[in-house]
Design an enzyme around this catalytic site. Structure first.
Site, PDB file in Angstrom:
ATOM      1  N   TYR A   1       4.338   6.434   9.891  1.00 37.35           N
ATOM      2  CA  TYR A   1       3.449   5.326   9.506  1.00 37.35           C
ATOM      3  C   TYR A   1       4.232   4.216   8.796  1.00 37.35           C
ATOM      4  CZ  TYR A   1      -0.971   3.028   8.282  1.00 37.35           C
ATOM      5  OH  TYR A   1      -2.019   2.137   8.180  1.00 37.35           O
TER       6      TYR A   1
ATOM      7  N   LYS B   1       1.134  -0.172  14.952  1.00 40.75           N
ATOM      8  CA  LYS B   1       2.532  -0.319  15.382  1.00 40.75           C
ATOM      9  C   LYS B   1       2.806  -1.554  16.233  1.00 40.75           C
ATOM     10  CE  LYS B   1       4.117   3.129  13.224  1.00 40.75           C
ATOM     11  NZ  LYS B   1       4.498   2.662  11.882  1.00 40.75           N
TER      12      LYS B   1
ATOM     13  N   PRO C   1      -4.081   0.296  18.640  1.00 39.67           N
ATOM     14  CA  PRO C   1      -3.856  -0.155  17.246  1.00 39.67           C
ATOM     15  C   PRO C   1      -3.972   0.944  16.189  1.00 39.67           C
ATOM     16  CG  PRO C   1      -6.032  -0.795  18.036  1.00 39.67           C
ATOM     17  CD  PRO C   1      -5.304  -0.215  19.212  1.00 39.67           C
TER      18      PRO C   1
ATOM     19  N   TYR D   1      -9.164   5.698   7.655  1.00 39.27           N
ATOM     20  CA  TYR D   1      -9.303   5.978   9.086  1.00 39.27           C
ATOM     21  C   TYR D   1     -10.262   7.148   9.223  1.00 39.27           C
ATOM     22  CZ  TYR D   1      -4.893   3.407  10.026  1.00 39.27           C
ATOM     23  OH  TYR D   1      -3.901   2.454  10.135  1.00 39.27           O
TER      24      TYR D   1
ATOM     25  N   HIS E   1       0.851  -1.198   0.000  1.00 37.83           N
ATOM     26  CA  HIS E   1       0.000   0.000   0.000  1.00 37.83           C
ATOM     27  C   HIS E   1       0.883   1.243   0.000  1.00 37.83           C
ATOM     28  CE1 HIS E   1      -4.243  -1.456   1.384  1.00 37.83           C
ATOM     29  NE2 HIS E   1      -3.723  -2.245   0.473  1.00 37.83           N
TER      30      HIS E   1
END
Ligand code: APR
Ligand code: PHB
Length: 390
Positions: free
Chosen positions: A385, A297, A293, A201, A72
């Site tokens: 990220y 990580k 979550p 998100y 991704h």
């Protein structure tokens, strides 16, 4: 019995460490309380940093990930009416993440151990680490009604948050930092096409929602629910209806619904234990720290611990140097606290808190507006990220 390293816990941390030590010729035995089916039955997250992908390559367990994993290059953030795509690849000079379930990572590690008859003892009960503050540690355990003791040089506690290893450390020797969030994540897994080819998100006034996946046919969704929620109170239809609201109209039109094959609630907490080394006992993974979550990580932090710990043990036996062992805790914690900060920040940005209040609500909006208007802020988010360097 005698070995060089006893590893407690056959989750992803313990098995990855065992595999890397084996490939470097270090002898080790893994002790696991449950059976393999149980270990594989726990549904966990599935976004791998480049560092974790490289670790699985080094451990020679990356073939299936390469075939079935989904690289991704970005994801979408949605706060109130602001939707923002985070171009990971563009913002980090070419880095991306790999969507590949933790269960699959654990399965690949188990297969690698089975293929070489690796020493993993399942259903080992009453595992007890002993004398790790002296030169001759050992671990005792019971199996099939017989007690056993393994003498060793080092004990690695990879037995998770509720494991025996951290619990065996004398109170005064350890400092624990914790933040418990007033909500959990209700997650469902369903054989439906993901609503988007990337993760979404979303922070909606009703609460957080996440659209994720395991493959192009298997979707994973989460919604924020108050602490204490009974999973039985949420029918599949109620979850799909709520997801359509929280992910926004654009996604709602596209979302494919179906029966859940797994449905569970996970609490959210931030936790760090300091230090991570007690004489000949080292903690790694969830045994030493937990992240909410939201930043994906958890597994990646376990992998970075195992990076430092495996290097330290290989150096100890290869070069007869304890330098890596002596700096393990400090090195691992330096990266852990940064990932804790990122996971906490993502959680504060993307969730509805019971006592949020108008000022904090504006802070969330201002954070999002800043992100949407600042290249530097997006680079910072993206570099965290995809994973900070080891
Ligand atoms: N004796 C032997 N084994 C034990 C004991 C014990 N007393 N206590 C726990 N275990 C085993 C558990 O059964 C489990 O299989 O240790 C293993 C710990 O595995 P995880 O909890 O998966 O921890 P870790 O390997 O560090 O993986 C961290 O898991 O929770 C996710 O988000 C987290 O992704 C991260 C990953
Ligand atoms: C998941 O796919 O389970 C997942 C993905 C990203 C997260 C958390 C969980 O931040």
């Amino acid at each position: 019995m005698r070995t060089q390293v006893v590893i407690i816990g056959a989750g992803p941390s313990g098995l990855l460490l065992s595999q890397l030590l084996h490939l470097a010729g270090v002898d080790c035995v893994v002790l696991e309380r449950r059976d393999p089916e149980y270990v594989l039955s726990r549904i966990r997250a599935g976004v791998l940093e480049q560092g974790m992908v490289d670790m699985l390559e080094r451990a020679d367990v990356s073939d299936r990930m390469r075939k079935e994993g989904l690289p991704h290059d970005g994801f979408t953030l949605s706060v109130a009416d602001t939707r923002l795509r985070i171009d990971l690849k563009g913002l980090t000079g070419g880095k991306s993440v790999m969507v590949y379930g933790q269960t699959e990572v654990t399965r690949d590690l188990m297969d690698a151990h089975r293929a070489r008859d690796g020493k993993v003892i399942y259903e080992a009960s009453n595992v007890t680490p002993l004398d790790f503050n002296g030169p001759n540690p050992s671990v005792t355990y019971d199996k099939d009604g017989t007690s056993h003791e393994i003498a060793c040089d080092f004990i690695c506690g990879c037995d998770g948050f509720h494991g025996v290893s951290r619990a065996s450390v004398p109170d005064g020797a350890i400092t624990e930092y914790e933040k418990v969030y007033p909500f959990g994540w209700l997650g469902i897994l369903s054989y439906v096409k993901p609503v988007d080819h990337e993760l979404i998100y979303s922070n909606h006034p009703n609460g957080f929602a996440l659209a994720s996946m395991r493959s192009e046919k298997l979707s994973r969704y989460y919604i924020q629910v108050p602490t204490g929620t009974d999973v039985k109170a949420w029918s599949d239809d109620a979850i799909w209806d709520e997801l359509k609201i929280r992910l926004g109209s654009e996604a709602a039109d596209r979302i494919e619904t179906g029966p859940s094959i797994e449905k569970s609630i996970a609490p959210l907490r931030s936790f760090v234990a300091e230090p991570l080394r007690f004489g000949r006992l080292m903690l790694a993974g969830d045994a030493g720290h937990i992240v909410p979550p939201t930043g994906a990580k958890g597994l990646n932090l376990a992998a970075s611990d195992i990076h430092y710990l495996s290097e330290a043990l290989i150096e100890f036996y290869g070069e007869k140097s304890a330098a890596g062992i002596d700096s393990y805790s400090q090195k691992a914690l330096a990266r852990i606290w940064k990932a804790e900060r990122f996971s906490w920040w993502m959680t504060m940005l993307l969730h509805q808190f019971p006592d949020l209040g108008p000022f904090n609500a504006r802070m969330q909006q201002a954070d999002m507006d800043y992100l949407a208007s600042s290249h530097a802020a997006q680079v910072s988010l993206a570099e965290n990220y995809v994973g900070l360097p080891y």
